[in-house]
Design a protein around this motif. Sequence first.
Motif, PDB file in Angstrom:
ATOM      1  N   GLU A   1     -28.743  50.188 -84.957  1.00 46.98           N
ATOM      2  CA  GLU A   1     -28.904  51.293 -84.020  1.00 46.98           C
ATOM      3  C   GLU A   1     -27.562  51.952 -83.694  1.00 46.98           C
ATOM      4  O   GLU A   1     -26.542  51.274 -83.576  1.00 46.98           O
ATOM      5  CB  GLU A   1     -29.529  50.813 -82.705  1.00 46.98           C
ATOM      6  CG  GLU A   1     -30.934  50.264 -82.840  1.00 46.98           C
ATOM      7  CD  GLU A   1     -31.442  49.680 -81.543  1.00 46.98           C
ATOM      8  OE1 GLU A   1     -30.613  49.470 -80.623  1.00 46.98           O
ATOM      9  OE2 GLU A   1     -32.648  49.435 -81.430  1.00 46.98           O
TER      10      GLU A   1
ATOM     11  N   GLU B   1     -31.529  56.800 -79.243  1.00 49.41           N
ATOM     12  CA  GLU B   1     -31.314  55.760 -80.240  1.00 49.41           C
ATOM     13  C   GLU B   1     -31.618  56.327 -81.632  1.00 49.41           C
ATOM     14  O   GLU B   1     -32.635  56.996 -81.826  1.00 49.41           O
ATOM     15  CB  GLU B   1     -32.241  54.566 -79.991  1.00 49.41           C
ATOM     16  CG  GLU B   1     -31.981  53.828 -78.693  1.00 49.41           C
ATOM     17  CD  GLU B   1     -33.013  52.735 -78.445  1.00 49.41           C
ATOM     18  OE1 GLU B   1     -32.831  51.968 -77.500  1.00 49.41           O
ATOM     19  OE2 GLU B   1     -34.016  52.687 -79.204  1.00 49.41           O
TER      20      GLU B   1
ATOM     21  N   GLU C   1     -32.176  54.835 -85.341  1.00 48.46           N
ATOM     22  CA  GLU C   1     -32.411  53.539 -85.986  1.00 48.46           C
ATOM     23  C   GLU C   1     -32.347  53.631 -87.508  1.00 48.46           C
ATOM     24  O   GLU C   1     -32.680  54.648 -88.106  1.00 48.46           O
ATOM     25  CB  GLU C   1     -33.788  52.995 -85.595  1.00 48.46           C
ATOM     26  CG  GLU C   1     -33.923  52.579 -84.151  1.00 48.46           C
ATOM     27  CD  GLU C   1     -35.272  51.935 -83.882  1.00 48.46           C
ATOM     28  OE1 GLU C   1     -35.949  51.541 -84.859  1.00 48.46           O
ATOM     29  OE2 GLU C   1     -35.645  51.836 -82.711  1.00 48.46           O
TER      30      GLU C   1
END
Length: 795
Positions: free
Chosen positions: A306, A334, A336
């Motif tokens: 992340e 975030e 990912e």
Amino acid sequence: MRKQFLFSLTLFGLLFLKVDKIMAQSQTTAIVGKVIEETSGQPIGFATVLVADNETKKPIEGTTTLEDGSFTLETDATDFYIEISFLGFQSKTFAQPPAQNKSIDLGTVALSEDAQQLQEVVVEGEISRTEFKLDKRVFNVGKDLSSTGASALEVLNNVPSVNVNIEGQISLRGSQGVQILINGKPSVIASEEGNTLGTITADMIDRVEVITNPSAKYDAEGTSGIINIVIKKDQRKGFNGSVSVNTGAPDAHSIGVSLNRRSEKFNLFSQLGFGLRELPDDRENRNVDLVNNTTILSNGTEYRNETYYNFVLGTDYYINDDNVLTLSGNYALEIEDQPSTTDFAALDATDQTTSEWQRTEVTEAKNPKLQFELQYKKDFDGNEDHTLVFSSLGNFFAKDQSSEFVNTAISGDAEDEEQRTRTDFKESVFTFKLDYTRPFSEKWKLESGVQYVLNDVANDYEVSDFNGFNFIIDPGLTNIFEFDQDVLGLYGTGSYEGKKWGVKTGLRLEQTSLNTLLANTNEVNEQNYTNLFPSVHSSYKFTDKISVQAGYSKRVYRPRLWDLNPFFNIRNNFSIRQGNPDLQPEFTDSYEITSIYILGKASLNFGIFHRYTTDVIERVSVFENNVNTVRPENIGENNTTGIEFNAKFSPFNWMTLNGDFNYSQFDRKGSFENTVFDFNGDQWSSKLMTKLKLPADFELEMTGNYRSKVKTVQGIRSDFLFMDLGLRKDILKGKAVLNFSVRDLFASRINEDLIAQNDFEVYSRRQRGRFIALGFSYGFGKGEAMQYSGQRRRF
């Protein structure tokens, strides 16, 4: 990306300074000086410097001296006097001296010892102490902590049964997941998204309230407990902040800046953070078909990497002494990346390998988060116990994810395969609360309130298979799942509290409306139910050092989205987790008797509890074609009886021991699809933490954890033992800290589960491994150096 972050950090700093300047009046007077002991000439750190109004004698501005005795204070008042004081010394008062160029230099101020004060230093209220208050324990912060410049985290570490490790994680009676409140309400300052507790110093804190068995005033859905930090009304002034830089292995790098500016009218708080982290997860599975004698083995490492950004901004506006308005917001993002590889092998009845293949995954996702809160608190007639509080909270979360899975044949009859998935997830949660507290006398109090929670979710999930030419949608694994849950709660409590004994009773009414829809197949689940949640608490104080508390409350666990949603990521298509749209809530009657003993340098907590739960939610495995599908089901009832023990002991100033022990026996009764799940068993867990203050301002922390083996509905979950280690070094006269920590020092935290049935057997093993972290934190103003480690993962 890093350039954008540095530019944002610079821009944010300029904006914050600009706001700070706007909040200050243009006509200010700077007051400087240094405070020393009259006899020795040594500087006096943390002495109080106060500016007060000449006419009303009320405080206007205030600060404390640094460790070298120096201080700087600004005021826009025009008619004032200055008072300098420190515990055990005679105070000195200065009439308003003439200002030279808007500056007053008091020079060196020598304070002489006050013999009478020195004889009376240890009096009621000066030493921090704990007492029972019906449904909670109250830790009153005395001069022994408030005059040291400690942070809120250090204060919490002195509260019996509460522990804060070197990394700043808070646990209550050995369990995490504790809800932290500030002045009885949620706050970005104390949330996981914006943990800025280090900017609150001990001299601002009046008391800490610990609630382990919440009354009807709180949500019927329980947590590990509640910790409420109550801030003094007259401690609003000052500029606090901290900056933190961290690194670790596997990759975990972050930088965070926390700022808190308090004035007479405003408390402005903010945080800016950026980080990268790598989260490997080693997994091993063995699926055995005992009818056909075939086996599927899988072994691999799953990653969740992340990059995250976090921004917090909020303010408390003190309209007057009786009215406070709070507005705050938090935005986070975030990004990912999930590169994972799993090796598969198929075995026949003779354990010979018939085929082998490798499954790789490439997943990318963006997860934006937004949180806001608007709160208003009114104190009636200047009485902080007679209050009206309104709050409006909003949380938004989204996930835009795409995954590609490729099966590559290695040997035998395995075939190459490709699959793609797409996830479009959106969730919004709104919470509206109104709480009213009315004391009728010092002994009698009434509390009432209403809460409305709206939760709206949509999850669009699609799976496509490659047929050699195109990707074709798989209708059996593709659907749009909609989740809508509204909970309306009303509560009322009444309490009597005398010097020795007290009782508090309450009743909460909650009406729940739940609707789920699988849009593609038009499968609907509608649930509407109304429940009463009574609570009764009582406490008796034998002496100032021995007290007993007893309580009862009814709790509920409502199935979450991921308990209900049948569509999940197909990362391992031989080990699948599904939700159950027809799942019902489980209800628990919780009984608890707790005692506390304060024995010199030791505090002991001993408790007995019993919990009766109906419609217990258990995860049940269904096995077909070597595919293990796990799905939550309501299975019968459970009776659990156990004991809890917690002790904190400081035999020396340089050593603190903190131990937790929990033992319980349970009796399960239930059935599912003509299978009876009647069994009983026991389990226990323990935790021992040792803190040592070493020479050269080093602090060593060692924590050992053990969880015993326990029976499950279909098998056994193994035990595990692991140890965490932390080392802290104070530098720059305590304003900066170096942290070194190792989680799972011996890489022994291994989660193993065995499901053993007549026709199949499933073994699973999971290990995250050892994590090493190194951090540097610097606190400025009155702020405490603290670690910023980013946000906790959502899912």
